[in-house]
Design an enzyme around this catalytic site. Structure first.
Site, PDB file in Angstrom:
ATOM      1  N   LEU A 139      -2.855 -52.878  18.366  1.00 57.81           N
ATOM      2  CA  LEU A 139      -2.322 -51.916  18.756  1.00 57.81           C
ATOM      3  C   LEU A 139      -1.348 -51.159  17.610  1.00 57.81           C
ATOM      4  O   LEU A 139      -0.898 -51.947  16.880  1.00 57.81           O
ATOM      5  CB  LEU A 139      -1.424 -51.996  19.988  1.00 57.81           C
ATOM      6  CG  LEU A 139      -1.945 -52.477  21.345  1.00 57.81           C
ATOM      7  CD1 LEU A 139      -0.855 -52.530  22.431  1.00 57.81           C
ATOM      8  CD2 LEU A 139      -2.828 -51.431  21.974  1.00 57.81           C
ATOM      9  N   ASP A 140      -1.446 -49.918  17.349  1.00 60.62           N
ATOM     10  CA  ASP A 140      -0.351 -49.109  16.458  1.00 60.62           C
ATOM     11  C   ASP A 140       0.894 -49.565  16.917  1.00 60.62           C
ATOM     12  O   ASP A 140       1.365 -49.998  17.912  1.00 60.62           O
ATOM     13  CB  ASP A 140      -0.791 -47.750  16.626  1.00 60.62           C
ATOM     14  CG  ASP A 140      -2.069 -47.224  16.304  1.00 60.62           C
ATOM     15  OD1 ASP A 140      -2.981 -48.116  15.629  1.00 60.62           O
ATOM     16  OD2 ASP A 140      -2.245 -46.237  16.612  1.00 60.62           O
ATOM     17  N   ARG A 141       1.734 -49.407  15.697  1.00 58.55           N
ATOM     18  CA  ARG A 141       3.173 -49.844  15.802  1.00 58.55           C
ATOM     19  C   ARG A 141       3.816 -49.009  17.011  1.00 58.55           C
ATOM     20  O   ARG A 141       4.668 -49.768  17.707  1.00 58.55           O
ATOM     21  CB  ARG A 141       3.723 -49.385  14.500  1.00 58.55           C
ATOM     22  CG  ARG A 141       5.219 -49.714  14.683  1.00 58.55           C
ATOM     23  CD  ARG A 141       6.004 -48.823  13.539  1.00 58.55           C
ATOM     24  NE  ARG A 141       5.698 -49.159  12.221  1.00 58.55           N
ATOM     25  CZ  ARG A 141       6.163 -50.133  11.376  1.00 58.55           C
ATOM     26  NH1 ARG A 141       7.495 -50.654  11.655  1.00 58.55           N
ATOM     27  NH2 ARG A 141       5.794 -50.352  10.065  1.00 58.55           N
ATOM     28  N   THR A 143       2.245 -47.462  19.653  1.00 60.65           N
ATOM     29  CA  THR A 143       1.862 -47.599  20.864  1.00 60.65           C
ATOM     30  C   THR A 143       2.249 -48.886  21.724  1.00 60.65           C
ATOM     31  O   THR A 143       2.246 -49.937  21.112  1.00 60.65           O
ATOM     32  CB  THR A 143       0.311 -47.766  21.048  1.00 60.65           C
ATOM     33  OG1 THR A 143      -0.340 -46.683  20.012  1.00 60.65           O
ATOM     34  CG2 THR A 143      -0.388 -47.908  22.166  1.00 60.65           C
ATOM     35  N   ARG A 245      -5.507 -41.014  19.167  1.00 57.41           N
ATOM     36  CA  ARG A 245      -4.589 -40.120  18.847  1.00 57.41           C
ATOM     37  C   ARG A 245      -5.268 -39.009  18.159  1.00 57.41           C
ATOM     38  O   ARG A 245      -5.057 -37.674  18.472  1.00 57.41           O
ATOM     39  CB  ARG A 245      -3.544 -40.581  17.787  1.00 57.41           C
ATOM     40  CG  ARG A 245      -2.671 -41.624  18.490  1.00 57.41           C
ATOM     41  CD  ARG A 245      -2.052 -42.606  17.434  1.00 57.41           C
ATOM     42  NE  ARG A 245      -1.155 -42.063  16.599  1.00 57.41           N
ATOM     43  CZ  ARG A 245      -0.308 -42.508  15.554  1.00 57.41           C
ATOM     44  NH1 ARG A 245      -0.595 -43.763  15.467  1.00 57.41           N
ATOM     45  NH2 ARG A 245       0.260 -41.766  14.763  1.00 57.41           N
TER      46      ARG A 245
END
Length: 328
Positions: A139-141, A143, A245
Site C-alpha cells: 500500500l502507498d505510505r 493509504t 489516485r
C-alpha cells in the site's frame, strides 16, 4: 543448490527495487552475494544487465542463478516496541498470514530518507524458524487499511500467486472532490512513470508509449454531500503504482488530500475535514491454503472518520460486502 530460475515480476511488485525484490523472494541470499552475482551478470532482467537499485516493472522476467538452499537467514533481531505495535494492528491471524490495519502515514517499505517502515518492523515478529514475515502486496505510505503479510516462504509463494492471479478481491473507500459522472463505472487507461522534481509520478499515456502499462478499476458513488464531495467505493482490477489516485484524478474527481494528483486549482475544503490522503483499503477477501475464504474489513483511520462525520457520511450504514460493479 537450486537450478537457474526465470521468474516474472507481479503487478504488486511493480516499481520495487531489485535488491528489495530479492530480499522478499529469496531472503537466504545475502546482500553482498547478490551484489557479486549482479556484477558478474548472473542476475538479469529481460536478459539485460542490472544494478541493485534497478526498478522492476510488472511483467518483466528476472533470471535467478543457482542459490544454495542450505543458506539460512540470520535470526531476526526483535524490537519489543515494534512487536507490540504490530500486534496492536492485527485484524486477522492464522498459521500462514497476518492481515494488518496499516496506519495512514506508515511506509510499507524503506526508501530514500525512510527509516521506519513496516517491512523493517516485521523482523520483530519472527516465525518458529526465526524468519521475518514477508510482504505479499503493498500500500502507498499514506493509504491506510488491510495489508496481507505471510509468515513463511511457502505461504508467501501461495499468496503471491493469489495476488498475481487476481484471486484476491480488494475494496477501497475514498473521499473525492466533486461527484463522479456517471455515478458508477469503469476506468481503463494506460499509465507510465514520469520523472518530476518531487520524484516519480504516474501519468496517463497512449497505448504503445514506452513503459506504458494497462490499468483498470471499477468505481461506484456510495454517498454525496451536495456536489462538492463524494464517498466512492473502488475496486482495482490491475495493481499499478498509484492507480486509484490517478484514476480518480482522471475522472475529474481527485482524492482529497492527495499531494501528487489533486488537480483542482483554488479548491476550498469544508470545516472539519481531516488532514491527509483520504484513501483506505477497506476490505480484502482471498482464498486461504485450507480451502476456506478469508474476508476482512478495516475500520476507517481517524482523519477519514473525522471527515465522514463532518460531511454526514455513515460508514456503518452500507453493506460493505457489495462490489463497485454491483453498485454500493
Amino acid at each position: 543448490m537450486s537450478a537457474v530460475q526465470q521468474r516474472q515480476v507481479s503487478s504488486d511488485e511493480d516499481g520495487m527495487r531489485l535488491d528489495r525484490w530479492f530480499a522478499q523472494n529469496f531472503p537466504q541470499l545475502g546482500f553482498g552475494r547478490l551484489q557479486k552475482l549482479i556484477r558478474n551478470g548472473e542476475v538479469r532482467v529481460d536478459k539485460g544487465r542490472v544494478q541493485t537499485s534497478t526498478r522492476l516493472a510488472a511483467g518483466q522476467t528476472v533470471r535467478i542463478p543457482p542459490i544454495d538452499d542450505a543458506e539460512t537467514p540470520k535470526p531476526a533481531r526483535v524490537n519489543s516496541g515494534d512487536a507490540q505495535f504490530l500486534r496492536d494492528i492485527i485484524l486477522y491471524e492464522d498459521e500462514d498470514i497476518y492481515v494488518f490495519n496499516k496506519p495512514h502515514g506508515l511506509a510499507v517499505q524503506g526508501g530514500s530518507g525512510t527509516f521506519r517502515h513496516l517491512d523493517g518492523m516485521l523482523k520483530s515478529l519472527p516465525n518458529k524458524a526465526g524468519e521475518a514475515p514477508r510482504l505479499v502486496h503493498r500500500l502507498d505510505r499514506d493509504t491506510s487499511g488491510c495489508l496481507v503479510v505471510a509468515k513463511t516462504q511457502s505461504a508467501a509463494s501461495h499468496f503471491g500467486e493469489v495476488f498475481r492471479s487476481r484471486s484476491a478481491r480488494k475494496i477501497y473507500w475514498a473521499l473525492v472532490a466533486g461527484n463522479p459522472t456517471p455515478r458508477q463505472g469503469e476506468i481503463s487507461c494506460f499509465l507510465a512513470k514520469q520523472a518530476t522534481t518531487d520524484g516519480e509520478q504516474m501519468v496517463v499515456v497512449k497505448n504503445g508509449t514506452p513503459g506504458a502499462q494497462h490499468s483498470m478499476s471499477y468505481y461506484s458513488t456510495t454517498d454525496t454531500a451536495s456536489r462538492r464531495f463524494a464517498w466512492v467505493t473502488l475496486k482495482p482490477v490491475t495493481g499499478r503504482t498509484h492507480q486509484l489516485r490517478v484514476h480518480m484524478a482522471q475522472l475529474g474527481t481527485p482524492i482529497i488530500g492527495d499531494p501528487r494528483y489533486f488537480n483542482i486549482e483554488n479548491w476550498q475544503g469544508a470545516p472539519g475535514l481531516g488532514e491527509g490522503l483520504h484513501l483506505h483499503a477497506r476490505r480484502i477477501a482471498l482464498p486461504l491454503r485450507n480451502g476456506k475464504r478469508l474476508d476482512v474489513s478495516a475500520p476507517l483511520p481517524p482523519h477519514m472518520r473525522e471527515s465522514f462525520d463532518a460531511l454526514g457520511f455513515d460508514p456503518d450504514r452500507f453493506d460493505v460486502s457489495k462490489d463497485p460493479e454491483d453498485g454500493a
